[in-house]
Design an enzyme around this catalytic site. Structure first.
Site: not given
Ligand code: TYM
Length: 332
Positions: A110, A193, A196
């Site tokens: 990032k 991957k 967004k």
């Molecule tokens: P975020 O908002 O980027 O994504 C949310 C969830 O979607 C999953 N994900 C994917 N899974 C499969 N293929 C993909 N291409 C893909 N893109 C996203 C992510 O793995 C995630 O599970 N840091 C986290 C948010 C967060 C969080 C937490 C998660 C903050 N605190 C505590 C678990 C526990 C994030 O940015 O996810």
């Protein structure tokens, strides 16, 4: 078993989020006590227009409910309403090591070449994520593959804190990563991957895309000219094909080999329309529920406020325990 997971409320939910996380959250509601939250304090580690962020928080909450998160059974809230999250994150900053943080691949991706210009928040982000799960004594955290390293860090922080202060305060959380949808890839490039932040909207399917657009994105998805084989190992080296079969299998709740069993010998001219139909079937009811929920934003705010109250009550004993372990007097 206590399940905790979060998602950043930045714009649209895409199919990677849905298959990698949300669809599994919905199922877990039958098996465990669940807390699901919008990680709005994570979202501010990069600049977001404040009015847009506020709108995205409501929109994403509505999307989660439309997908099947039941705010009566599960505790659903936005992080900013529960100050225990940033409070515990600050307490854990004394335990997290810079060397551990430097290994985080997501920060490297990032921040890119402009590491010096990245926010301190973007660097410290995984400590807040550790606080998110440790606060609630989460036993299981359903996420996509890309969050695995952050959860390993959470375990390291929890272990070091428990050891340094000689307490048994934090439970070590277990990442739960799906077998078929751990990493949904871009529709334009099977080595990236689905995300967004990809500049091309054709690379992802958003849960709010029109039905016609979904069909068009599937039609235009990058593939190859070979027919499909009858087993997954035979798809080695065909990343795009593998991705589409994985998406189909996860949506249908089938093993990828079972899907290939039906399509073996056929090309994408046959497979893509079947995939588009399956996607439309999944998305149509979600979109219909979403339209109804959008009509009543006041109700979404009430749901989030009630969820936050319940979350804060669950978080309080752990937060107290952390202050106490550190020798920090509080209160009157
Ligand atoms: P975020 O908002 O980027 O994504 C949310 C969830 O979607 C999953 N994900 C994917 N899974 C499969 N293929 C993909 N291409 C893909 N893109 C996203 C992510 O793995 C995630 O599970 N840091 C986290 C948010 C967060 C969080 C937490 C998660 C903050 N605190 C505590 C678990 C526990 C994030 O940015 O996810």
């Amino acid at each position: 078993m206590r399940v905790v997971s979060g998602i950043q409320p930045t714009g649209n939910l895409h199919l990677g989020n849905y298959l990698g996380a949300i669809m599994r959250w919905v199922k877990m509601q039958d098996e465990a006590e669940c807390l699901f939250f919008l990680a709005d304090l994570h979202a501010i580690t990069v600049y977001n227009d404040p009015a847009e962020l506020a709108a995205h928080i409501r929109e994403m909450a509505a999307v989660l409910v439309a997908c099947g998160i039941d705010p009566d059974r599960s505790i659903m809230f936005n992080q900013a309403r529960v100050p225990a999250h940033p409070e515990l994150a600050w307490l854990l900053n004394g335990t997290a090591r810079i060397g551990w943080m430097n290994r985080m691949t997501q920060f490297k991706e990032k921040s890119g070449k402009n590491r010096e210009g990245a926010s301190v928040g973007l660097f410290a982000y995984p400590v807040l994520m550790a606080a998110d799960v440790l606060l609630y004594q989460a036993t299981h955290v359903p996420v996509g593959e890309d969050q695995k390293q952050h959860l390993e860090l959470a375990r390291d922080i929890a272990t070091k804190f428990n050891t340094d202060y000689d307490v048994e305060l934090f439970t070590l959380p277990e990442p739960l990563i799906g077998k078929t949808a751990a990493r949904i890839m871009s529709l334009r490039d099977g080595s990236a991957k689905m995300s967004k932040s990809d500049p091309s909207d054709m690379s992802r399917i958003n849960l709010t895309d029109d039905i016609d657009l979904v069909a068009q994105k599937v039609r235009k998805a990058k593939t190859d000219a070979e027919p499909l084989p009858d087993n997954m190992p035979a798809l080695a080296g065909r990343a795009e094909a593998k991705n589409l079969v994985g998406i189909y299998a996860t949506l249908a709740g089938e093993a990828p080999d079972a899907v290939l069993g039906r399509f073996a010998g056929q090309g994408f001219g046959a497979f893509k329309p079947a995939l588009a139909d399956l996607l439309v079937e999944t998305l149509r009811p979600i979109k219909a529920r979403l339209d109804a929920l959008r009509a009543d934003p006041g109700e979404i705010d009430r749901v989030l406020a009630r969820g936050a109250e319940r979350a804060a009550a669950l978080a309080a004993p752990t937060l107290e325990g952390a202050y106490k372990a550190l020798g920090l007097p509080r209160g009157g």
